[in-house]
Design a protein around this motif. Structure first.
Motif, short mmCIF file in Angstrom:
data_model
loop_
_atom_site.label_atom_id
_atom_site.label_comp_id
_atom_site.label_asym_id
_atom_site.label_seq_id
_atom_site.Cartn_x
_atom_site.Cartn_y
_atom_site.Cartn_z
N ALA A 58 0.84 -1.20 0.00
CA ALA A 58 0.00 0.00 0.00
C ALA A 58 0.87 1.25 0.00
CB ALA A 58 -0.93 0.00 1.20
N LEU A 59 1.96 1.18 0.75
CA LEU A 59 2.87 2.32 0.82
C LEU A 59 3.55 2.55 -0.52
CD1 LEU A 59 4.53 1.55 4.27
CD2 LEU A 59 3.14 3.56 3.75
N ARG A 60 3.98 1.45 -1.12
CA ARG A 60 4.81 1.61 -2.31
C ARG A 60 3.99 1.78 -3.60
NH1 ARG A 60 9.35 -2.79 -2.91
NH2 ARG A 60 9.48 -2.37 -0.68
N LEU A 61 2.88 1.07 -3.72
CA LEU A 61 2.13 1.08 -4.97
C LEU A 61 1.10 2.18 -5.02
CD1 LEU A 61 1.61 -2.79 -5.38
CD2 LEU A 61 3.37 -1.35 -6.43
N GLY A 62 0.86 2.84 -3.89
CA GLY A 62 -0.04 3.98 -3.89
C GLY A 62 -1.51 3.65 -4.08
#
Lengths: 161, 291, 704
Positions: free
Chosen positions: C249-253
């Motif tokens: 969730a943090l990285r893929l937005g």
């Protein structure tokens, strides 16, 4: 993309027309496009009974049907059980009053199985109730509260409750 | 556990089905879905084409003709369960069907689907073996009839071609009165049988005229215990006769899996065949005495 | 008119009855991606290469990660423990160069819907070099040795009049809740807030662990609990998948949703219970225990998960049970094998320990000729000895049995079961050819694990009340029980009390729901807070209460079961079942009964039906509900519950002991005892589950 079909399905008395992927299961159709998440998925291979619904009044495992197979049929799910927003079905009341649920995950499947069963067997013995729900797994209650609820509901329904 | 991709077809007649099967590569037929859908969900079956039989006309019926019950392939197990005809004329099938799965699975599951799945433990398959059923199959060259003994080809594979579909099963009936029993041992209520035994007896004043003893769940296909049947015919029915005759079942070649080793299946085979015979014999008497 | 002690109907039921529950799978966010885990199909192998190219090219597949993509995320830590040397055995969120059990996460794919995610995952291929597998704790890497004991054990055995010696095994099984695991992560960049939905059990602790692993401030991570489909110890720990959805969730937005399927659940969610005990007891001429000496082998599976060695620790610490054991030695070999990692499952360490201890008592009875009830009487700790300090610690807490009238409950249970009449009835049936028998098992439970709990109670403008806690709901009725406690302290109707749980946002400190602690710890904190608020009960006012405890509370009980063994098939039917249990104080007796009833049936599963079986290559064979067979309503007996409040706990204001695990604890022991009695063979059962083929083999061996 995958093949799609247009289907018309009546769910809890309401007609829905949708275009669905042919491989979409009936359970996922109810839970996804129709937003009726009351029907649960516990195993997706037809053993646990959490996904039980009624198809034309007969109980079935919705994880073992394709949405396209429901075209033209009538489906009943737990969301349609209560007669109104203010009143519960006798089965729902009996489950509440007899501690027939703890985590509630198996409950929709249990209720739908019992709707059919009590309709066809209005005055069951305890043994008959246990056989009737033997296709629905519960991990929390040990079935005791559920059996008591079913027998209580049968009594209420015989009295016209 | 979601199904893989496939093309979906829902024909409405048998000729349409046959036509589809002829042209579609890697096609599977969907009947009740109680066996195929789990396999699709687990991606153990990867068909390119799914031919749904649930709208095909004329494949669901139960009727008695010429001393046999003819049941259409798409007849729901539920209808077999509630059929008065089956209860009266083929009580072993009635007793067996009560032990097939659960209400939800019998509401959808079909006779044809069960036979084609050929699960070693399937009760209806064992009944077909016990009664020496004939299976009618429709294909591009027309219909043909397969005696049950020739139906199982190998493990969970019937001897029907990729362009053929099972349309009807014919179960020769035993005359009234006769004794019958279908017993099984399962881990839990409604589970597939670890081992099942179907027994049919025709007796004349306590002497066994005819016997059918079938074991399910021990081998890939149900086994007719001819050795046991031979030991029974002409003899006077008794518990001792059944016990001794059924010892032969211990030598049967049996499967092994997570639920039971082969030796246990062999043991159950002897135990359950004996129980089935005792119960069938008791019913012979009851049938004679009932009005 | 108080509510504590009354079986009032639950407050939480309405949404669940009407299909409006919000379980993890029911949570959806716009634009969410679906995560699917690619799992090892080898029990032990070196990973040579992973090819995700075909998966990445599949339309709808947005990303595929392997361990390289999450190299900065450390392996999953365990709770602080005195046991040293476990760090090297922590599980990485994705396998690095080696896979160690079938089901181990090797890669994850992210796709637009779950069907596509599964399609993509199927396209990921692996090249591996197979390595030898270890499938028994008889061998395997010894990650730790748990040693507990006191007194001169060797002297006890020298002085013994009789010695009994047993080799006992409990099969691998676990909680298997009906809802599989699920986690949905969402990141709000504006608030720098990472949300994890589908949390439960230990929200605050889990939040803190996630914060460390993701290098974020704990305050920037928020855990939310909706409805939860059962926990039983196995849900609510931090697993690789929880960390991965957060990182994604943090990285893929985009929000990332992961819902486990059943096949995955049976091979990747914590297993439990698998132990082998070589145990002996020394007794004097009157059948009194002089010492117990236990060496056991705990099959931990491939990694040490969040519980560290707690289950082995609990086994060793609780084995003496309710008995006076003057000398004791337990040596637990905590070993790694190439199977699914194991951890806590309802009454962890105690289902196993009670099985062992009660088998010992039955063996002592058989060998000395002393009646099995009498031999227990002679060894049970007396009421007058309470509080009883055992020279042991368990999960870093001194074992001090706070209160108990064990003999008193035994008498009540025997009376309720009409023991003498039952015995003669069974004798008559046996004489007529039935293989029927009755089993008895006494057990000690533990509950109310500290260290502390905090609750806040406030009065709303409309005269209703809000109780905010750090408790979690697994479906056990937390909202109702805590409302009852608050209502009594406030002097209001419990229906005017709303209880919040499972959300890290609403209260700073929380220790969750596990180890049967909630009614004791959170209940006490709620009681204290509500009592304070009552002093100044105005709309808008609130009060905080905190309750600390250095010791646990110890409920106890005895189960009696009648079984009917089919001598031909080895099938076992449980005809009658009585569960007697003292909980000190039952806030809602019907809910306590429900916990016991559910626990008993789970226990029956472990005794007769459930086992995770592996083949010689380490492939799990029990991966569907057709192979892992749990009791249905037909296998479950009617259960009579005798609930008593003879021994309230002196350790908390309401005298409560936790009820969650007393149903399952002794079931293995009582069924073994009953089967022995049915067969007329002492010590016939040494291994659980007692499957029909095993029982047929036992009977065959007896006949020779």
């Amino acid at each position: 993309m995958s093949e799609t079909r247009n289907i018309a399905v009546t769910v809890n008395g309401k007609r829905y027309e949708r275009s669905v992927d042919v491989r979409l299961t009936l359970a996922d159709f109810l839970r996804g496009p129709l937003g009726l998440t009351g029907t649960h998925l516990g195993c997706e291979h037809g053993v646990c009974g959490a996904c039980t619904i009624l198809v034309d009044g007969q109980s079935a495992r919705s994880c073992l049907m394709l949405a396209v197979q429901a075209n033209g049929h009538e489906i009943a799910t737990v969301e349609g059980l209560a007669p109104s927003a203010e009143r519960l079905h006798p089965l729902q009341e009996a489950f509440r009053d007899n501690h027939g649920l703890q985590c509630g995950f198996c409950t929709p499947g249990m209720l739908m199985t019992l709707v059919e069963f009590l309709r066809d067997h209005p005055n069951p013995t305890e043994g008959e109730v246990r056989v009737a729900i033997s296709g629905n797994l519960c991990r929390c209650t040990g079935y005791q509260g559920i059996v008591a609820a079913a027998l209580d509901a049968a009594g209420r329904m015989r009295k016209g409750g | 556990m979601k199904p893989p991709r496939f093309d979906y077809h829902d024909p409405e007649t048998v000729p349409e089905v046959v036509g589809l099967l002829k042209t579609l590569p890697n096609a599977r037929m969907l009947a009740g879905g109680q066996s195929l859908m789990p396999m699709l969900n687990m991606r153990l079956a990867l068909p390119d084409h799914l031919v749904d039989l649930n709208r095909v006309e004329g494949l669901a019926y139960i009727r008695e003709t010429g001393g046999a019950l003819e049941i259409g392939a798409m007849t729901r197990q539920r209808d077999i369960e509630f059929s008065q005809l089956v209860l009266e004329r083929c009580p072993v099938m009635h007793e067996a069907i009560l032990q097939v799965g659960h209400r939800q699975t019998r509401n959808r599951g079909t006779l044809g689907g069960s036979l084609c799945q050929l699960d070693p433990s399937a009760e209806l398959v064992a009944v077909a073996a016990a009664l020496e059923a004939t299976i009618a199959v429709a294909g591009p060259k027309g219909t043909r009839e397969i005696p049950f003994s020739g139906f199982p080809k190998t493990y969970m594979t019937p001897a029907i071609g990729p362009d053929e579909l099972l349309t009807r099963v014919r179960f020769p009936l035993w005359p009234r009165p006769h004794g019958w029993a279908f017993v099984e041992f399962a881990r839990r209520h409604g589970d597939f049988a670890v081992v099942s035994a179907a027994a049919l007896l025709e007796e004349d004043r306590g002497k066994i005229k005819r016997a059918s003893v079938t074991l399910g769940g021990v081998a890939a296909a149900p086994v007719r215990m001819k050795e046991v049947e031979k030991a029974l015919v002409g003899q006077t029915a008794s518990d001792a006769l059944f016990r001794d005759a059924c010892e032969a079942c211990r030598k049967i070649e049996a499967m092994q899996d997570v639920h039971a080793p082969a030796s246990y299946r062999q043991h159950l085979a002897a135990v359950l065949s004996r129980r089935a015979l005792e119960r069938a014999h008791a019913r012979t008497g009851a049938a004679k005495m009932s009005s | 008119m108080g509510f504590v002690g009354r079986s009032v109907t639950r407050l939480e039921d309405a949404p669940m009855l009407t299909g409006r529950g919000r379980y993890a799978a029911d949570v959806s966010f716009p634009r969410e991606l679906h995560m699917r885990v690619v799992r090892s199909s080898h029990a032990h192998a070196r990973i040579v290469a992973i090819d995700a190219s075909a998966a990445r090219e599949l339309p709808g597949c947005v990303a595929v990660w392997t361990s390289e993509d999450v190299a900065e995320i450390p392996p999953i830590d365990f709770r602080s423990t005195r046991v040293q040397g476990l760090e090297p055995h922590r599980q990485p969120v994705l396998a690095r160069d080696r896979v160690r059990y079938v089901g181990e996460p090797v890669a994850v794919v992210f796709a637009e819907d779950p069907y596509l995610a599964e399609d993509a995952a199927d396209l990921v291929t692996m090249e591996v070099e197979e390595l030898p597998v270890v499938l028994s704790a008889d061998r395997g890497t010894e990650a730790a040795v748990i040693r507990k004991g006191y007194g001169d054990i060797e002297a006890a055995f020298r002085a013994a009049h009789t010695v009994v010696d047993l080799d006992l095994s409990i099969g691998r099984h676990s909680g298997v809740p009906l809802e599989t695991r699920g986690a949905i992560a969402r990141y709000d960049a504006m608030r720098d807030a990472l949300e994890l939905h589908g949390a439960t059990k230990r929200p605050h602790a889990n939040r803190d662990l996630l914060a460390r692993m993701l290098a974020r401030e704990p305050g920037s991570i928020h855990l939310y609990e909706g409805h939860v489909g059962g926990g039983f110890g196995v849900r609510g720990e931090i697993y690789p998948e929880d960390v991965l959805v957060c990182a994604a969730a943090l990285r893929l937005g985009r929000p990332v949703k992961w819902i486990e399927d059943r096949r995955e659940n049976l091979m990747a969610c914590n297993h439990s219970r698998e132990q082998r005990h070589r145990v002996r007891a020394a007794v004097d001429a009157q059948g009194r225990i002089l010492g117990i000496d236990d060496e056991f082998f705990h099959d931990q599976g491939a990694y040490v998960r969040t519980h560290g060695a707690r289950v082995a620790d609990l086994t060793a610490g609780m084995l003496p049970g309710p008995y006076r054991v003057p000398t004791y030695r337990a040596v637990g070999h905590y070993r790694l094998t190439n199977k699914t990692p194991a951890a806590t499952y309802r009454a962890p360490g105690r289902y196993e320990a009670t099985f062992v201890c009660e088998r010992l008592l039955d063996a002592i009875a058989a060998k000395t000729g002393i009646d099995r009830v009498e031999v227990r009487r002679r060894n049970l700790i007396a009421k007058t000895e309470m509080p009883y300090a055992r020279d042991l610690d368990v999960i870093d807490t001194e074992v001090v049995l706070d209160s108990g009238d064990y003999a008193g409950l035994l008498d009540q249970a025997l009376a309720r079961a009409d023991w003498a009449v039952l015995q003669s009835e069974l004798e008559q049936r046996r004489a007529a050819g039935e293989a029927v028998g009755v089993g008895l098992a006494f057990f000690l439970e533990k509950s109310g694990l500290g260290p502390v709990d905090v609750a806040r109670v406030s009065m709303a403008a409309d005269g209703t009340f809000d109780v905010v806690t750090g408790a979690a709901s697994l479906g056990q009725g937390v909202e109702t029980v805590l409302a009852q406690i608050a209502a009594d302290a406030l002097g209001v109707d419990y229906r005017r009390v709303r209880v919040a749980h499972g959300c890290t946002d609403r209260i700073e400190q929380g220790y969750g729901s596990h180890a049967s602690r909630t009614t004791v710890m959170t209940g006490s904190a709620v009681h204290i807070a509500a009592t304070k608020l009552r002093e100044n009960m105005q709309p808008g006012c609130s009060a905080q209460g905190s309750f600390e405890s250095e010791h646990m509370t110890y409920p106890y009980g005895v189960h009696i079961a009648v079984v009917n063994v089919d001598r031909d098939t080895g099938g076992v039917a449980v005809e009658r079942y009585l569960a007697a249990f003292d909980v000190g104080r039952a806030v809602n007796p019907r809910l306590v009964e429900g916990q016991i009833e559910g626990g008993v049936v789970q226990g029956l599963g472990g005794a007769l039906l459930e086992e995770f079986v592996y083949d010689a290559e380490g492939s799990p064979l029990s991966v569907t509900f057709a192979d892992y067979t749990m009791p249905t309503a037909c296998e479950a007996p009617g259960i009579a519950v005798l609930l008593t409040e003879d021994a309230p706990s002196p350790l908390n204001p309401l005298g409560i002991k936790g009820a969650g695990e007393g149903g399952v604890n002794p079931v293995g022991a009582v069924i073994a005892s009953a089967i022995d009695d049915a067969l007329g063979v002492a010590g016939a059962v040494t291994r659980l589950p007692v499957t029909p083929p095993r029982l047929v083999e036992i009977m065959r061996a007896e006949r020779r």
